[in-house]
Design a protein around this motif. Structure first.
Motif, PDB file in Angstrom:
ATOM      1  N   VAL A 148      20.620  -3.630 -13.875  1.00 35.41           N
ATOM      2  CA  VAL A 148      19.443  -2.949 -13.331  1.00 35.41           C
ATOM      3  C   VAL A 148      19.826  -2.045 -12.160  1.00 35.41           C
ATOM      4  N   ASP A 149      19.417  -0.796 -12.254  1.00 29.43           N
ATOM      5  CA  ASP A 149      19.609   0.173 -11.177  1.00 29.43           C
ATOM      6  C   ASP A 149      18.293   0.293 -10.419  1.00 29.43           C
ATOM      7  N   VAL A 150      18.309   0.042  -9.108  1.00 28.84           N
ATOM      8  CA  VAL A 150      17.100   0.081  -8.296  1.00 28.84           C
ATOM      9  C   VAL A 150      17.183   1.238  -7.300  1.00 28.84           C
ATOM     10  N   ILE A 151      16.236   2.162  -7.413  1.00 30.84           N
ATOM     11  CA  ILE A 151      16.154   3.312  -6.505  1.00 30.84           C
ATOM     12  C   ILE A 151      14.722   3.417  -5.995  1.00 30.84           C
ATOM     13  N   ALA A 152      14.576   3.632  -4.696  1.00 29.84           N
ATOM     14  CA  ALA A 152      13.252   3.846  -4.107  1.00 29.84           C
ATOM     15  C   ALA A 152      13.270   5.159  -3.342  1.00 29.84           C
ATOM     16  N   MET A 169      20.097   0.512  -4.485  1.00 31.50           N
ATOM     17  CA  MET A 169      20.772  -0.772  -4.392  1.00 31.50           C
ATOM     18  C   MET A 169      22.182  -0.674  -4.944  1.00 31.50           C
ATOM     19  N   GLN A 170      23.125  -1.149  -4.156  1.00 34.08           N
ATOM     20  CA  GLN A 170      24.519  -1.240  -4.593  1.00 34.08           C
ATOM     21  C   GLN A 170      25.010  -2.645  -4.275  1.00 34.08           C
ATOM     22  N   GLY A 171      25.021  -3.497  -5.264  1.00 36.30           N
ATOM     23  CA  GLY A 171      25.453  -4.863  -5.051  1.00 36.30           C
ATOM     24  C   GLY A 171      24.547  -5.592  -4.077  1.00 36.30           C
ATOM     25  N   ALA A 172      25.135  -6.067  -2.972  1.00 33.67           N
ATOM     26  CA  ALA A 172      24.384  -6.852  -1.987  1.00 33.67           C
ATOM     27  C   ALA A 172      23.736  -5.993  -0.914  1.00 33.67           C
ATOM     28  N   LYS A 173      23.863  -4.673  -1.008  1.00 33.58           N
ATOM     29  CA  LYS A 173      23.301  -3.822   0.036  1.00 33.58           C
ATOM     30  C   LYS A 173      22.597  -2.618  -0.565  1.00 33.58           C
ATOM     31  N   PHE A 174      21.924  -1.862   0.298  1.00 29.70           N
ATOM     32  CA  PHE A 174      21.297  -0.605  -0.096  1.00 29.70           C
ATOM     33  C   PHE A 174      21.981   0.538   0.639  1.00 29.70           C
ATOM     34  N   VAL A 175      22.120   1.665  -0.045  1.00 31.13           N
ATOM     35  CA  VAL A 175      22.687   2.861   0.587  1.00 31.13           C
ATOM     36  C   VAL A 175      21.601   3.924   0.648  1.00 31.13           C
ATOM     37  N   LEU A 205      14.955   1.113 -12.387  1.00 34.77           N
ATOM     38  CA  LEU A 205      13.687   0.936 -11.688  1.00 34.77           C
ATOM     39  C   LEU A 205      13.607   1.994 -10.593  1.00 34.77           C
ATOM     40  N   LEU A 206      12.650   2.911 -10.741  1.00 38.45           N
ATOM     41  CA  LEU A 206      12.461   3.967  -9.763  1.00 38.45           C
ATOM     42  C   LEU A 206      11.123   3.743  -9.073  1.00 38.45           C
ATOM     43  N   ILE A 207      11.182   3.443  -7.793  1.00 40.45           N
ATOM     44  CA  ILE A 207       9.978   3.126  -7.024  1.00 40.45           C
ATOM     45  C   ILE A 207       9.610   4.324  -6.161  1.00 40.45           C
ATOM     46  N   HIS A 208       8.393   4.819  -6.338  1.00 37.20           N
ATOM     47  CA  HIS A 208       7.895   5.957  -5.566  1.00 37.20           C
ATOM     48  C   HIS A 208       7.060   5.434  -4.402  1.00 37.20           C
ATOM     49  N   MET A 209       7.432   5.854  -3.174  1.00 35.53           N
ATOM     50  CA  MET A 209       6.759   5.369  -1.974  1.00 35.53           C
ATOM     51  C   MET A 209       6.071   6.521  -1.244  1.00 35.53           C
ATOM     52  N   SER A 210       4.921   6.224  -0.644  1.00 34.24           N
ATOM     53  CA  SER A 210       4.244   7.223   0.181  1.00 34.24           C
ATOM     54  C   SER A 210       4.778   7.216   1.604  1.00 34.24           C
ATOM     55  N   SER A 211       5.456   6.143   1.988  1.00 26.15           N
ATOM     56  CA  SER A 211       6.081   6.051   3.309  1.00 26.15           C
ATOM     57  C   SER A 211       7.204   5.035   3.260  1.00 26.15           C
ATOM     58  N   SER A 212       8.002   4.990   4.302  1.00 26.85           N
ATOM     59  CA  SER A 212       9.130   4.070   4.354  1.00 26.85           C
ATOM     60  C   SER A 212       8.710   2.612   4.427  1.00 26.85           C
ATOM     61  N   ALA A 213       7.435   2.341   4.685  1.00 27.70           N
ATOM     62  CA  ALA A 213       6.967   0.954   4.738  1.00 27.70           C
ATOM     63  C   ALA A 213       7.210   0.228   3.423  1.00 27.70           C
ATOM     64  N   GLY A 214       7.245   0.981   2.326  1.00 28.71           N
ATOM     65  CA  GLY A 214       7.449   0.367   1.022  1.00 28.71           C
ATOM     66  C   GLY A 214       8.830  -0.234   0.835  1.00 28.71           C
ATOM     67  N   LEU A 226       0.818  -1.213   0.000  1.00 30.15           N
ATOM     68  CA  LEU A 226       0.000   0.000   0.000  1.00 30.15           C
ATOM     69  C   LEU A 226       0.856   1.270   0.000  1.00 30.15           C
ATOM     70  N   ALA A 227       2.127   1.137   0.390  1.00 37.30           N
ATOM     71  CA  ALA A 227       3.014   2.298   0.421  1.00 37.30           C
ATOM     72  C   ALA A 227       3.688   2.561  -0.926  1.00 37.30           C
ATOM     73  N   ILE A 228       3.526   1.669  -1.895  1.00 37.14           N
ATOM     74  CA  ILE A 228       4.131   1.862  -3.210  1.00 37.14           C
ATOM     75  C   ILE A 228       3.156   2.600  -4.109  1.00 37.14           C
ATOM     76  N   GLU A 229       3.508   3.800  -4.489  1.00 34.70           N
ATOM     77  CA  GLU A 229       2.649   4.626  -5.331  1.00 34.70           C
ATOM     78  C   GLU A 229       2.808   4.320  -6.820  1.00 34.70           C
ATOM     79  N   LYS A 230       4.037   4.142  -7.256  1.00 36.63           N
ATOM     80  CA  LYS A 230       4.288   3.966  -8.692  1.00 36.63           C
ATOM     81  C   LYS A 230       5.651   3.329  -8.903  1.00 36.63           C
ATOM     82  N   VAL A 231       5.764   2.527  -9.946  1.00 34.45           N
ATOM     83  CA  VAL A 231       7.047   1.953 -10.345  1.00 34.45           C
ATOM     84  C   VAL A 231       7.347   2.428 -11.758  1.00 34.45           C
TER      85      VAL A 231
END
Length: 297
Positions: free
Chosen positions: A255-259, A278-284, A225-234, A208-213
Motif C-alpha cells: 500500500v502506497d499512502v500519500i496525503a 509514507m515510506q516504511g516507518a516514517k513520512f517524507v 491511497l491518496l488522501i485529499h486534505m483541506s488543511s494540514s490538520a488532516g 473535518l480536514a479530510i476532503e476525499k480518499v
C-alpha cells in the motif's frame, strides 16, 4: 439548535452500496451474504446500537451502518486491486476457497467489525467476536453446505474482526484489508456529527480536514491511497490512525499512502506542508512542482 443525527450522509452510503454491488456482480456467494446481512433485523439493530454507544454516549465518529458500508466498499476495492499481485488472499493461498470466498470473508468481517460497540467501546473487537459468532452460525449455512468449509470461512471472518484495530496484528491478507479499510473512512462527513454535537477533539477536527480518499492502483504498489486534505490538520488522521493499520499486517509493502493539501489551501497559505508520503516507518514531505502536483522532495 437541532441535534444532528448520529447517521452519516445518506448519499455517501448510497454511493458505497452501489460500489459494493458492482464488486459483487460476479461473486454469487459474497452477494448472497451481502443480501443476508443487510436484510437481517439483528444486524440492523446491532449497527444502530453500536452507533448509539460510540456516537451518542461517547461523542465519537460514526460507527454504525454507514461507516460499515463505506469501509466495506473500500475493502472490496482494495481486494480487487490485489489481483495479479504477489499478495494473494490467504483463502486462496491456503486452498480454502476462491476469490468469491475471499470477498465474502472481507465483506462479512467489514460489515460486522464494529458490532462489539453495542456493549462497550472497551474491548469491542473481543466483544464483536462473541456477538458475531452466533450470527455467522445462523447465516453461513444458507451459503455453504459443507461444514468444514463453513468452519474455515467463519475462522477467517472472526480473525479479521478480532484484529481490525491492528493490535494484535492481522495475520491474513483478508484481515489486513479489513484493518486498513476501517481507517479509510475518514472524510469530513464522518467527523462532522461528533464536532457538531460538541466533541471538539483532534480526531473530529482532523476528520473535518479530510476532503476525499481515493483508492486506486498505486504507481509502484498494488494499492494506492491518496488522501485529499483541506488543511494540514488532516495529517493526524493519516499518520496516527491510518498508517499504523497499514503497517500492522501482511499488506505493509502493498500500500502506497500519500496525503496532499488542496491547491486552494496552499495558495491561501492555510497549510504547513503541501503533502506527505509514507515510506516504511516514517513520512517524507512532498512539495508542489510547477505543474501544481505534489511531488516527493
Amino acid at each position: 439548535m437541532k441535534k444532528p443525527s448520529v447517521d452519516q450522509d445518506p448519499d455517501l452510503e448510497a454511493h458505497s452500496t452501489a460500489a459494493i454491488e458492482r464488486h459483487l456482480a460476479r461473486r454469487p456467494r459474497a452477494k448472497k451474504m451481502w443480501e443476508l446481512l443487510t436484510g437481517d433485523a439483528e444486524v440492523q439493530a446491532g449497527w444502530r446500537m453500536a452507533n448509539y454507544i460510540a456516537s451518542t454516549k461517547l461523542g465519537m465518529n460514526d460507527h454504525g451502518r454507514t461507516h460499515a458500508t463505506v469501509a466495506t466498499a473500500s475493502a472490496l476495492t482494495m481486494l480487487d486491486l490485489l489481483d495479479g499481485s504477489p499478495f494473494v488472499p490467504d483463502i486462496i493461498a491456503g486452498k480454502f476457497g476462491d476469490r468469491d470466498d475471499a470477498a465474502l470473508v472481507v465483506l462479512t468481517a467489514m460489515l460486522c467489525h464494529d458490532l462489539g460497540n453495542m456493549v462497550h467501546r472497551e474491548d469491542h473487537a473481543d466483544l464483536g467476536v462473541v456477538l458475531v459468532l452466533p450470527l455467522l452460525d445462523r447465516l453461513l449455512p444458507q451459503v455453504y453446505d459443507d461444514p468444514q468449509k463453513r468452519t474455515a470461512i467463519r475462522s477467517f471472518i472472526l480473525s479479521a474482526i478480532y484484529t481490525h484495530h491492528g493490535v494484535p496484528k492481522p495475520l491474513t491478507i483478508e484481515a489486513a484489508l479489513v484493518c486498513i479499510a476501517d481507517s479509510t473512512d475518514m472524510t469530513k462527513g464522518r467527523g462532522r456529527v461528533a464536532f457538531e454535537t460538541g466533541s471538539i477533539t483532534i480526531h473530529s477536527v482532523s476528520a473535518l480536514a479530510i476532503e476525499k480518499v481515493e483508492i486506486k492502483k498505486g504507481a509502484e504498489k498494488p494499492i494506492g491511497l491518496l488522501i485529499h486534505m483541506s488543511s494540514s490538520a488532516g495529517i493526524f488522521q493519516v499518520q496516527e490512525i491510518l498508517a499504523p493499520k497499514v503497517r500492522a499486517g501482511p499488506l505493509a509493502d502493498a500500500v502506497d499512502v500519500i496525503a496532499v493539501t488542496s491547491e486552494k489551501a496552499n495558495a491561501a497559505g492555510q497549510t504547513i506542508v503541501s503533502g506527505i508520503r509514507m515510506q516504511g516507518a516514517k513520512f517524507v514531505p512532498l512539495h508542489r512542482g510547477s505543474s501544481g502536483r505534489a511531488t516527493q522532495r
